[in-house]
Enzyme design. Structure first.
Site, PDB file in Angstrom:
ATOM      1  N   ALA A  78       0.841  -1.196   0.000  1.00 11.64           N
ATOM      2  CA  ALA A  78       0.000   0.000   0.000  1.00 11.64           C
ATOM      3  C   ALA A  78       0.874   1.243   0.000  1.00 11.64           C
ATOM      4  CB  ALA A  78      -0.925   0.004   1.213  1.00 11.64           C
ATOM      5  N   ASP A  79       0.386   2.280  -0.632  1.00 12.96           N
ATOM      6  CA  ASP A  79       1.090   3.560  -0.610  1.00 12.96           C
ATOM      7  C   ASP A  79       0.073   4.679  -0.779  1.00 12.96           C
ATOM      8  OD1 ASP A  79       3.951   4.718  -0.619  1.00 12.96           O
ATOM      9  OD2 ASP A  79       2.935   5.835  -2.196  1.00 12.96           O
TER      10      ASP A  79
END
Length: 202
Positions: A78-79
């Protein structure tokens, strides 16, 4: 009957407490194994400029990195990127940079681009980017100083210098988007993918 049907817990390629809390609250068992990557370097070399594209790339790179060290496991990367107009923000390096970012964001609307990628054996099985729109209220230098005094070093843990799940909520007039997206892990598309893979009973 249990909720999770996977043979092993999900691997979360992140040390973010907010992301871990989201998975815990959703009943998804996981093992947190952060990816040790030069995120800014990867983004710079990629030549990408759109915030959503950068977030998508970094989510995929994190998941792929951890996947390469844990074959057979389902890995979630995730980012999140923050965009004020055409400008992308990074996590502030220190209190002074956090104050500068907050002064720039105050009284304006910005976007959070939250990306996830699910990888197994180096192959990306699912990827999604979701946008939340945040309107920060006008803030005086004194208010920014009070906020930074209260939150301390956590101001450097999130892009924009705030964590809306904590005292950062005081900074906003309007928030438009899914709560989990704002916290950096869009749960609804993730849960939809897990259901499609017969990994959830609900």
């Amino acid at each position: 009957m249990t909720l999770w049907l996977g043979p092993q817990p999900l691997v979360l390629a992140s040390q973010s407490r907010a992301r871990q809390a989201l998975l815990t609250n959703a009943g998804i068992p996981f093992e947190a194994i952060p990816a040790k990557l030069d995120e800014r370097g990867i983004a710079r070399v990629s030549g990408l400029s759109a915030p959503g594209d950068i977030a998508a790339l970094l989510a995929q790179e994190k998941a792929a990195f951890v996947s390469n060290h844990h074959p057979g496991r389902l890995v979630l990367g995730a980012d999140q990127t923050l965009a004020l107009g055409a400008r992308e923000f990074n996590k502030p390096a220190d209190r002074n940079e956090a104050a500068k970012q907050l002064r720039e964001l105050a009284g304006r609307r910005h976007e959070l681009h939250s990306a996830i990628a699910v990888v197994r054996n180096g192959i990306t099985l699912f990827a999604e980017v979701v946008i939340a729109r945040m309107t920060m209220r006008p803030l005086s230098d004194e208010e920014i100083a009070v906020y930074l005094d209260e939150v301390g070093d956590t101001a450097t843990c999130s892009v924009g210098g705030y964590q809306v799940e904590g005292l950062g909520v005081h900074l906003f007039d309007g928030i438009h988007g899914d709560h989990s997206t704002i916290l950096g892990l869009p749960l609804l598309p993730l849960l939809g993918f897990l259901r499609s893979q017969k990994l959830l009973t609900l």
